[in-house]
Design an enzyme around this catalytic site. Structure first.
Site, mmCIF file in Angstrom:
data_model
loop_
_atom_site.group_PDB
_atom_site.id
_atom_site.type_symbol
_atom_site.label_atom_id
_atom_site.label_comp_id
_atom_site.label_asym_id
_atom_site.label_seq_id
_atom_site.Cartn_x
_atom_site.Cartn_y
_atom_site.Cartn_z
ATOM 1 N N GLY A 1 -94.752 4.673 -66.402
ATOM 2 C CA GLY A 1 -94.857 3.894 -65.164
ATOM 3 C C GLY A 1 -95.156 4.767 -63.953
ATOM 4 N N ALA B 1 -90.671 4.377 -66.236
ATOM 5 C CA ALA B 1 -89.667 3.332 -66.048
ATOM 6 C C ALA B 1 -88.337 3.867 -66.566
ATOM 7 C CB ALA B 1 -90.077 2.077 -66.803
ATOM 8 N N GLU C 1 -95.305 6.311 -73.623
ATOM 9 C CA GLU C 1 -94.540 5.132 -74.052
ATOM 10 C C GLU C 1 -94.436 5.027 -75.567
ATOM 11 O OE1 GLU C 1 -96.859 5.111 -71.609
ATOM 12 O OE2 GLU C 1 -96.257 3.743 -69.998
ATOM 13 N N GLU D 1 -98.814 5.245 -64.003
ATOM 14 C CA GLU D 1 -99.402 3.936 -63.660
ATOM 15 C C GLU D 1 -99.283 3.660 -62.164
ATOM 16 O OE1 GLU D 1 -96.922 2.030 -66.682
ATOM 17 O OE2 GLU D 1 -98.738 1.340 -67.654
HETATM 18 C C1 HXC Z 1 -84.369 7.310 -67.227
HETATM 19 C C2 HXC Z 1 -84.813 9.557 -67.068
HETATM 20 C C3 HXC Z 1 -86.187 9.334 -67.314
HETATM 21 C C4 HXC Z 1 -86.602 7.979 -67.519
HETATM 22 C C5 HXC Z 1 -85.901 11.434 -67.057
HETATM 23 N N1 HXC Z 1 -84.687 10.881 -66.908
HETATM 24 N N2 HXC Z 1 -86.829 10.515 -67.302
HETATM 25 N N3 HXC Z 1 -83.923 8.559 -67.019
HETATM 26 N N4 HXC Z 1 -85.651 7.018 -67.480
HETATM 27 N N5 HXC Z 1 -87.878 7.645 -67.719
HETATM 28 C C6 HXC Z 1 -83.413 11.532 -66.634
HETATM 29 C C7 HXC Z 1 -82.863 12.214 -67.869
HETATM 30 O O1 HXC Z 1 -82.207 11.296 -68.701
HETATM 31 C C8 HXC Z 1 -81.927 13.228 -67.245
HETATM 32 O O2 HXC Z 1 -80.747 12.580 -66.854
HETATM 33 C C9 HXC Z 1 -82.662 13.626 -65.967
HETATM 34 O O3 HXC Z 1 -83.582 12.574 -65.695
HETATM 35 C C10 HXC Z 1 -83.440 14.920 -66.138
HETATM 36 O O4 HXC Z 1 -84.281 14.776 -67.249
HETATM 37 P P1 HXC Z 1 -84.347 15.832 -68.450
HETATM 38 O O5 HXC Z 1 -84.913 15.145 -69.623
HETATM 39 O O6 HXC Z 1 -83.020 16.511 -68.630
HETATM 40 O O7 HXC Z 1 -85.380 16.886 -67.830
HETATM 41 P P2 HXC Z 1 -86.428 17.780 -68.613
HETATM 42 O O8 HXC Z 1 -85.798 18.423 -69.825
HETATM 43 O O9 HXC Z 1 -86.996 18.672 -67.562
HETATM 44 O O10 HXC Z 1 -87.563 16.801 -69.162
HETATM 45 C C11 HXC Z 1 -88.357 16.088 -68.225
HETATM 46 C C12 HXC Z 1 -89.155 14.970 -68.941
HETATM 47 C C13 HXC Z 1 -88.195 14.091 -69.763
HETATM 48 C C14 HXC Z 1 -90.213 15.604 -69.869
HETATM 49 C C15 HXC Z 1 -89.879 14.181 -67.857
HETATM 50 O O11 HXC Z 1 -87.141 13.676 -68.910
HETATM 51 C C16 HXC Z 1 -88.845 12.858 -70.323
HETATM 52 O O12 HXC Z 1 -89.550 12.908 -71.336
HETATM 53 N N6 HXC Z 1 -88.562 11.710 -69.701
HETATM 54 C C17 HXC Z 1 -89.003 10.402 -70.202
HETATM 55 C C18 HXC Z 1 -90.475 10.217 -69.941
HETATM 56 C C19 HXC Z 1 -90.963 8.880 -70.494
HETATM 57 O O13 HXC Z 1 -90.839 8.616 -71.688
HETATM 58 N N7 HXC Z 1 -91.506 8.078 -69.616
HETATM 59 C C20 HXC Z 1 -92.048 6.753 -69.994
HETATM 60 C C21 HXC Z 1 -90.979 5.721 -69.866
HETATM 61 S S1 HXC Z 1 -91.539 4.143 -70.393
HETATM 62 P P3 HXC Z 1 -79.287 13.144 -67.307
HETATM 63 O O14 HXC Z 1 -78.352 12.095 -66.775
HETATM 64 O O15 HXC Z 1 -79.302 13.274 -68.787
HETATM 65 O O16 HXC Z 1 -79.199 14.448 -66.586
HETATM 66 C C22 HXC Z 1 -92.429 3.541 -69.104
HETATM 67 C C23 HXC Z 1 -92.992 2.155 -69.262
HETATM 68 C C24 HXC Z 1 -93.505 1.604 -67.989
HETATM 69 O O17 HXC Z 1 -92.598 4.170 -68.133
HETATM 70 C C25 HXC Z 1 -93.689 0.119 -68.099
HETATM 71 C C26 HXC Z 1 -93.627 -0.577 -66.757
HETATM 72 C C27 HXC Z 1 -93.776 -2.073 -66.839
#
Ligand code: HXC
Length: 258
Positions: free
Chosen positions: A109, A65, A132, A112
């Site tokens: 997400g 998400a 998360e 999921e």
């Molecule tokens: C918003 C995101 C994002 C996310 C990546 N980006 N994941 N933006 N939400 N979930 C964006 C980054 O901010 C960045 O934007 C660009 O995508 C590239 O990401 P990087 O981090 O620079 O790439 P990298 O170093 O290759 O790392 C990849 C990654 C990392 C390991 C996937 O991005 C990461 O850990 N992302 C978050 C993963 C996460 O926590 N997901 C769970 C979310 S909570 P900029 O603008 O800086 O270039 C969830 C709850 C669901 O999903 C509930 C539903 C009801």
């Protein structure tokens, strides 16, 4: 129908829906989820579609998400919006088979969403995770329930508590994905699988989907009864007569979805 966050194509009875927010690794925001629910609903209703493939980019199926969109939300905000729940339910309730073709990150997400699909074909660079906990939240779109049913408690707890990522080989070993293929042939393999599904009777494929899904939603006794009744019901279809006649006559069946 043109979408801001998706690319949708229908060809040879298969609707391919590609998540398309490349700057955010296909992070799921409200717009994308609502467009996705709409695109799946349209494909489900479209008579020329017999199978749906959901995919992302080579780098990310979806990295979860959208954290930027979630960061400032309050309890009341997410409670009132029932954050993503209706759209996720719409996708989960699609009656036609949905194959997830996953390359790169399928996190939070994103993982999921892949699990909401009927089965997952993973590229060899796929990484699955429920990280998360690192953000101070828990899974909210089925991850604690579906992942546990897919891979069992030990691995599900490990994934949710440590936030570690699982690679494609481990995901196949523990039953999260049905097959792993080289990244360069992911879409070819996913389309081949979708074509295989599309060749079948649409009615029978929908019955298969319903029956297997009962295994997630009910007891073994109820599930077995449901399956048996579904098996009986198939004998009311023309496609059962055609499928068996074709076998006996040593020819390919001509299913008519009747
Ligand atoms: C918003 C995101 C994002 C996310 C990546 N980006 N994941 N933006 N939400 N979930 C964006 C980054 O901010 C960045 O934007 C660009 O995508 C590239 O990401 P990087 O981090 O620079 O790439 P990298 O170093 O290759 O790392 C990849 C990654 C990392 C390991 C996937 O991005 C990461 O850990 N992302 C978050 C993963 C996460 O926590 N997901 C769970 C979310 S909570 P900029 O603008 O800086 O270039 C969830 C709850 C669901 O999903 C509930 C539903 C009801």
């Amino acid at each position: 129908m043109a979408y801001e966050t998706l690319i949708v194509e229908v060809e040879d009875y298969v609707a391919t829906i590609r998540l398309n927010r490349p700057d955010a690794l296909n992070a799921l925001n409200a717009r994308l989820m609502s467009e996705l629910a709409q695109a799946v609903t349209e494909a489900d209703r479209n008579d020329t579609v017999r199978c749906i493939v959901l995919t992302g980019s080579e780098k990310a199926f979806a990295a979860g998400a959208d954290v930027k969109e979630m960061a400032e939300l309050s309890y009341v905000d997410v409670f009132q919006a029932d954050f993503f729940a209706q759209d996720a339910d719409t996708i989960a309730r699609a009656r036609k088979p949905i194959i997830a073709a996953v390359a790169g990150y399928a996190l939070g997400g994103g993982c999921e969403l892949a699990m909401i699909c009927d089965f997952i074909i993973a590229a060899d660079n796929a990484k699955f995770g429920q990280p998360e906990i690192n953000l101070g939240i828990v899974a909210g779109m089925g991850g604690s329930q579906r992942l546990t049913r897919f891979v069992g408690k030990a691995k599900a707890m490990d994934m949710h508590l440590t936030g570690r990522f699982m690679d494609a080989a481990e995901a196949e070993r523990c039953g999260l994905v049905s097959r792993v293929v080289p990244l360069k042939s992911l879409m070819e393999e996913a389309m081949k699988a979708a074509q295989k599904v599309a060749e079948k009777s649409k009615v029978t494929a929908m019955a298969v989907k319903e029956s297997v899904n009962r295994a997630f939603e009910t007891t073994l006794r109820e599930g077995l009864l449901y399956e048996r009744r579904m098996f009986h019901a198939m004998f009311a279809t023309e496609d059962q007569k055609e499928g068996m006649a074709a076998f006996l006559e040593k020819r390919q069946p001509q299913f008519r979805d009747r």
